[in-house]
Motif scaffolding. Structure first.
Motif, PDB file in Angstrom:
ATOM      1  N   ILE A  11       0.849  -1.217   0.000  1.00 43.28           N
ATOM      2  CA  ILE A  11       0.000   0.000   0.000  1.00 43.28           C
ATOM      3  C   ILE A  11       0.863   1.238   0.000  1.00 43.28           C
ATOM      4  N   PHE A  12       1.848   1.301   0.897  1.00 41.03           N
ATOM      5  CA  PHE A  12       2.719   2.486   0.947  1.00 41.03           C
ATOM      6  C   PHE A  12       3.531   2.630  -0.336  1.00 41.03           C
ATOM      7  N   GLU A  13       4.074   1.507  -0.827  1.00 43.26           N
ATOM      8  CA  GLU A  13       4.861   1.581  -2.061  1.00 43.26           C
ATOM      9  C   GLU A  13       3.973   1.929  -3.255  1.00 43.26           C
ATOM     10  N   GLY A  14       2.721   1.444  -3.254  1.00 44.15           N
ATOM     11  CA  GLY A  14       1.809   1.791  -4.345  1.00 44.15           C
ATOM     12  C   GLY A  14       1.445   3.264  -4.341  1.00 44.15           C
ATOM     13  N   ILE A  15       1.225   3.830  -3.145  1.00 43.82           N
ATOM     14  CA  ILE A  15       0.926   5.270  -3.056  1.00 43.82           C
ATOM     15  C   ILE A  15       2.108   6.081  -3.571  1.00 43.82           C
ATOM     16  N   ALA A  16       3.343   5.697  -3.178  1.00 41.41           N
ATOM     17  CA  ALA A  16       4.526   6.425  -3.630  1.00 41.41           C
ATOM     18  C   ALA A  16       4.679   6.348  -5.143  1.00 41.41           C
ATOM     19  N   PHE A  17       4.454   5.156  -5.703  1.00 44.39           N
ATOM     20  CA  PHE A  17       4.577   5.007  -7.146  1.00 44.39           C
ATOM     21  C   PHE A  17       3.490   5.800  -7.878  1.00 44.39           C
ATOM     22  N   ALA A  18       2.282   5.819  -7.312  1.00 42.34           N
ATOM     23  CA  ALA A  18       1.204   6.592  -7.942  1.00 42.34           C
ATOM     24  C   ALA A  18       1.540   8.074  -7.976  1.00 42.34           C
ATOM     25  N   HIS A  19       2.124   8.603  -6.910  1.00 45.97           N
ATOM     26  CA  HIS A  19       2.503  10.013  -6.892  1.00 45.97           C
ATOM     27  C   HIS A  19       3.592  10.305  -7.916  1.00 45.97           C
ATOM     28  N   GLU A  20       4.515   9.333  -8.117  1.00 51.64           N
ATOM     29  CA  GLU A  20       5.600   9.563  -9.075  1.00 51.64           C
ATOM     30  C   GLU A  20       5.072   9.634 -10.504  1.00 51.64           C
ATOM     31  N   VAL A  21       4.074   8.811 -10.790  1.00 52.21           N
ATOM     32  CA  VAL A  21       3.557   8.812 -12.160  1.00 52.21           C
ATOM     33  C   VAL A  21       2.397   9.795 -12.331  1.00 52.21           C
ATOM     34  N   GLY A  22       2.027  10.536 -11.279  1.00 50.82           N
ATOM     35  CA  GLY A  22       0.964  11.526 -11.365  1.00 50.82           C
ATOM     36  C   GLY A  22      -0.423  10.958 -11.255  1.00 50.82           C
ATOM     37  N   ALA A  23      -0.561   9.769 -10.645  1.00 52.43           N
ATOM     38  CA  ALA A  23      -1.880   9.162 -10.457  1.00 52.43           C
ATOM     39  C   ALA A  23      -2.343   9.377  -9.023  1.00 52.43           C
ATOM     40  N   PRO A  24      -3.637   9.281  -8.759  1.00 58.05           N
ATOM     41  CA  PRO A  24      -4.120   9.415  -7.381  1.00 58.05           C
ATOM     42  C   PRO A  24      -3.523   8.340  -6.484  1.00 58.05           C
ATOM     43  N   GLY A  25      -3.228   8.730  -5.242  1.00 58.05           N
ATOM     44  CA  GLY A  25      -2.643   7.773  -4.304  1.00 58.05           C
ATOM     45  C   GLY A  25      -3.577   6.626  -3.973  1.00 58.05           C
ATOM     46  N   ALA A  26      -4.903   6.875  -4.042  1.00 55.13           N
ATOM     47  CA  ALA A  26      -5.847   5.811  -3.733  1.00 55.13           C
ATOM     48  C   ALA A  26      -5.728   4.657  -4.716  1.00 55.13           C
ATOM     49  N   VAL A  27      -5.395   4.960  -5.958  1.00 54.02           N
ATOM     50  CA  VAL A  27      -5.233   3.904  -6.953  1.00 54.02           C
ATOM     51  C   VAL A  27      -4.075   2.988  -6.582  1.00 54.02           C
ATOM     52  N   GLY A  28      -2.974   3.609  -6.180  1.00 52.60           N
ATOM     53  CA  GLY A  28      -1.814   2.807  -5.769  1.00 52.60           C
ATOM     54  C   GLY A  28      -2.114   1.981  -4.533  1.00 52.60           C
ATOM     55  N   ALA A  29      -2.881   2.584  -3.587  1.00 51.77           N
ATOM     56  CA  ALA A  29      -3.219   1.833  -2.372  1.00 51.77           C
ATOM     57  C   ALA A  29      -4.111   0.642  -2.686  1.00 51.77           C
ATOM     58  N   LEU A  30      -5.103   0.862  -3.555  1.00 52.46           N
ATOM     59  CA  LEU A  30      -5.982  -0.249  -3.924  1.00 52.46           C
ATOM     60  C   LEU A  30      -5.231  -1.336  -4.680  1.00 52.46           C
ATOM     61  N   ALA A  31      -4.242  -0.955  -5.485  1.00 51.13           N
ATOM     62  CA  ALA A  31      -3.458  -1.963  -6.212  1.00 51.13           C
ATOM     63  C   ALA A  31      -2.567  -2.764  -5.269  1.00 51.13           C
ATOM     64  N   GLY A  32      -2.163  -2.143  -4.177  1.00 50.88           N
ATOM     65  CA  GLY A  32      -1.268  -2.843  -3.240  1.00 50.88           C
ATOM     66  C   GLY A  32      -1.957  -3.935  -2.440  1.00 50.88           C
ATOM     67  N   VAL A  33      -3.295  -3.831  -2.281  1.00 48.07           N
ATOM     68  CA  VAL A  33      -3.998  -4.838  -1.467  1.00 48.07           C
ATOM     69  C   VAL A  33      -3.957  -6.219  -2.117  1.00 48.07           C
ATOM     70  N   PRO A  34      -4.394  -6.394  -3.373  1.00 46.31           N
ATOM     71  CA  PRO A  34      -4.322  -7.740  -3.960  1.00 46.31           C
ATOM     72  C   PRO A  34      -2.894  -8.216  -4.207  1.00 46.31           C
TER      73      PRO A  34
END
Length: 458
Positions: free
Chosen positions: A43-66
């Motif tokens: 979740i934390f790594e997904g949020i960080a990656f989402a911010h780097e690519v300019g995507a919402p952090g929630a998307v990265g967090a949701l991707a980190g769960v599965p």
């Protein structure tokens, strides 16, 4: 995709029965804890990656769960977990996922080439991502890191994240397979020893049955012959008691002598029966399974040895003290004293045979003469012994009943059967039947067991 499914099925076949694919509850708890930690990390790594690519952090967090939660199925589908970790490597997600996934895959029953391919792909992805991250983090205005430094850092990172879990998993998997192989061998050994114990018990029972048959045959020969002669002499004693006191006295003495001989032989056989075979008490079963199996095998072997020693001891005792061919003249003389006309002849050069051979030959003649006393009172008999090369031949023939007094001797019908069993047990030939003149003939050819043993040894 077909190969992956085959590997997945192979892993599933090795999964023990339990809650889903877990063998123990602690395994389930461990995987749940690892999955929760991996979910939090992703979740934390997904949020960080989402911010780097300019995507919402929630998307990265949701991707980190599965992605992190895929560790729950690592024991059932290790190949799928490794593929997920390789897929998210560019996003710099799933450090714990990649390490644990590689370890589980290496410890599974998947083919080695699949493990090597996935490990190489995972290491290559980590190498590329580490090189790009190093170049991005270290590069500054006016300074660009050299290719050698970037390559060294990338190789160390790739090897550090790939080699340790891979080697540890291969070691654990090999150890687990070794333990399973040893367990299967132990189970097979237990089944084999159980079968051996059953067969040993059957052999011991067979040995006891054979010994009972042999002793019954000896008892029959001794009692039937001696007692038959005693009854014949007693009948003659009764007939001449008033007319010829001197002959009656001689017959009484013969009855006493035969009774003492019968008692002596019976005591010898009963002494053999009372003798205990050598044996050792079985040790108590130990706590460990291999020692218990060894105790089962030892007990089974001891039972077979005990029965064999008992049979051999009895056989040796009776063979050593039993009658021999040289005593046939005395045997024939006893029948003559009982009033039977017996012709006795010996052909060939006399020689000594094995104890069992001579004892069997003596018993055949003894039983044949006993049958003449029982079934053909007053009949004349002829006993022939022929010494041949490697064998001894016997023939006892009697004519029709001479009208003598029937002493009323009982017959169990086991005389001929016992003679046949004795002769065939030594590899000989036994023939019996009526003659054309109304008599009865018994013939036997017994090979020399001692000569056969010398030939086989040579």
């Amino acid at each position: 995709m077909t190969t992956t499914g085959a590997i997945t099925d192979a892993g599933a076949r090795g999964a023990p029965a339990g809650p889903w694919w877990w063998a123990r509850r602690r395994s389930l708890v461990l995987d749940v804890v690892l999955a929760l930690v991996s979910v939090i990390e992703c979740i934390f790594e997904g949020i960080a990656f989402a911010h780097e690519v300019g995507a919402p952090g929630a998307v990265g967090a949701l991707a980190g769960v599965p992605v992190g939660g895929s560790l729950l199925v690592r024991r059932r589908w290790p190949v799928a977990v490794v593929l997920v970790s390789i897929a998210v490597t560019p996003a710099e997600m799933g450090f714990l996922l990649g390490v644990v996934g590689l370890y589980t895959l290496a410890a599974s029953d998947a083919p080695r080439r699949i493990i090597v391919v996935l490990a190489v792909v995972s290491m290559a992805g980590t190498l590329v991502v580490a090189a790009a991250r190093f170049h991005r983090d270290v590069a500054q205005p006016g300074y660009q890191p050299g290719l050698g430094a970037a390559l060294l850092f990338s190789v160390v990172m790739a090897l550090g994240m790939t080699a340790p879990p891979l080697l540890l998993g291969m070691y654990v998997g090999a150890r687990r397979r070794l333990v399973e192989s040893l367990r299967e061998r132990a189970d097979g050994l237990e089944r084999e020893l159980s079968l051996l114990a059953e067969r040993a018990e059957e052999r011991a029972e067979w040995a006891r049955s054979e010994e009972r048959t042999r002793i019954a045959r000896e008892m029959h020969d001794v009692v039937a012959h001696r007692v038959s002669l005693m009854v014949v002499h007693a009948a003659a004693l009764q007939a001449v008691a008033l007319k010829d006191p001197e002959k009656a006295s001689r017959n009484a003495g013969l009855v006493g002598d035969m009774g003492r001989q019968a008692l002596t032989e019976l005591r010898e056989m009963l002494g053999v029966l009372r003798a205990k075979p050598d044996g050792t008490a079985g040790e108590p079963a130990a706590a460990q399974e291999p020692e218990r199996l060894a105790a089962v095998a030892a007990a089974a072997s001891a039972r077979v040895r005990g029965a064999h020693r008992e049979s051999q001891a009895a056989l040796s005792a009776s063979s050593a003290d039993g009658p021999r061919l040289g005593a046939l003249a005395d045997l024939v003389g006893q029948s003559r004293q009982a009033g039977m006309a017996v012709e006795f002849s010996v052909e060939g050069e006399q020689r000594s045979y094995a104890a069992r051979v001579e004892r069997t030959a003596y018993r055949v003649v003894q039983e044949a003469l006993t049958n003449v006393h029982k079934h053909a009172p007053g009949a004349a008999a002829r006993v022939r012994v022929a010494h041949r090369e490697g064998e001894v031949a016997l023939q006892v023939e009697n004519g029709p009943s001479g009208g003598g007094t029937d002493a009323g001797l009982p017959s169990g019908g086991n005389g001929l059967i016992g003679m046949r069993e004795r002769v065939t047990a030594l590899g000989g030939v036994f023939v019996s039947g009526p003659t054309e003149r109304g008599g009865f003939r018994v013939s036997a050819v017994i090979p020399d067991a001692a000569q056969g043993a010398d030939a086989s040894a040579a």
